[in-house]
Design an enzyme around this catalytic site. Structure first.
Site: not given
Ligand code: PAY
Ligand code: ZN
Length: 318
Positions: A69, A72, A125, A204, A279
């Site tokens: 992303h 990040e 993102r 992440h 994270e």
């Molecule tokens: O492995 O479940 C997973 C992925 C979780 C992440 C995702 O949404 O891909 C969580 C988010 C991320 O790092 O992209 C968290 C962040 C804070 C967001 O953008 O929601």
């Molecule tokens: Zn991410």
């Protein structure tokens, strides 16, 4: 002879700087370091990684990636910091863990998006793929540019929610699994090394969580208990390093339902024993905009958890 490039962890660096540093490491440590290109981004940038092998008879294989992303940034800086520590640390515990494993570290899985966040839109993102023409003006949930790479992998793709078929969404899963060149590159790279892959760690930010598969269901996976217990030990190592608390759980219960992530695809396709999505910092004070003066502390706490993961892999093997 190219000039040797040094990296620091007091600021964030673009991928050109990181890749030049990789080349310098390969020159500096010809016995231990090689670079590789997993593939190319939508705009043609290299998705470049570094392979570190400190001991000739190491057989276990681990992958650490970051920057899937774009916004990040700390995930990218943490991955390069870890690579550097594997080569230079004087800490015997870190060194011993580093020696046990052949490491493939890919800090910038989404180079186009990363550049875009540096020079144009800090909160982007997704990747930079052009989507079918759709008007996203007036939609506040994202921009029309790009695919969410962490929704584009072919495991329960678009199956159970937490991903979107709407191109404007920040969680746009793409028109079909592996539609993005970056996820394709990752697929072919992993395909080439999956045989001995024991550990996949994808970095992440933010939230301070240690997540493990799956994202599509709260139903425990086969080695749920193993992944949970070892994740808990990793979180404890982080807490003893810095005092920061990381919560451990499967993705669907610890954060939210999501599908098409790289973690789920690796676990579901290859059965890799230990798969974690970290994270990293923080819990929202700065969020994605983590100040550069927290890079080293964040990377150090993540690094502190790596010997735990390696020691547990060895224990499971014996
Ligand atoms: O492995 O479940 C997973 C992925 C979780 C992440 C995702 O949404 O891909 C969580 C988010 C991320 O790092 O992209 C968290 C962040 C804070 C967001 O953008 O929601
Ligand atoms: Zn991410």
């Amino acid at each position: 002879n190219t000039r040797s490039v040094e990296l620091n962890w007091t600021s964030y660096h673009n991928y050109d700087v990181i890749y030049s540093w990789f080349d310098s490491l390969a020159e500096l440590y010809p016995e231990n370091v090689t670079t590789f290109v997993a593939g190319y981004s939508y705009l043609g940038a290299e998705i470049k990684g570094i392979r570190i092998q400190l001991r000739e008879n190491a057989t276990r294989v681990a992958v650490i990636d970051g920057g899937i992303h774009a916004r990040e940034w700390i995930s990218i800086a943490t991955a390069t910091y870890i690579a550097n520590q594997f080569l230079t640390t004087t800490n015997s515990t870190i060194r011993a863990a580093a020696e046990e494993v052949i490491w493939y570290i890919l800090p910038v899985l989404n180079p186009d998006g990363y550049n875009y966040t540096i020079y144009v839109d800090r909160m982007h993102r997704k990747n930079m793929q052009v989507n079918e023409s759709v008007d996203c003006s007036g939609y506040s949930g994202g921009s029309g540019i790009g695919v969410d790479l962490n929704r584009n992998f072919a495991f329960y793709w678009m199956a159970n929610g937490g991903a979107s078929s709407y191109p404007c969404s920040v969680q746009y899963a793409g028109p079909y699994p592996f539609s993005a060149p970056e996820s394709q590159a990752f697929r072919s790279f992993i395909g080439g090394i999956s045989e001995n892959l024991d550990l996949y760690l994808t970095l992440h930010s933010y939230s301070q969580l240690i997540l493990f598969p799956y994202g599509h269901t709260t139903q425990p996976l086969d080695n749920y208990y193993e992944q949970y217990t070892i994740g808990r030990m990793a979180a404890d190592a982080i807490e003893s390093n810095s005092g920061r608390k990381y919560i451990v759980g499967n993705s669907a219960e610890a954060i939210y339902i999501s599908t098409g992530g790289s973690d789920d695809w690796v676990k579901g396709t290859f059965g890799t024993r230990l798969v974690y999505t970290y994270e990293v910092r923080d819990t929202g004070t700065y969020g994605f905009l983590l100040p550069p003066d927290q890079i080293i502390d964040t990377a150090e706490e993540v690094l502190a958890s790596i010997p735990v993961l390696v020691q547990q892999l060895i224990r499971l093997d014996t």
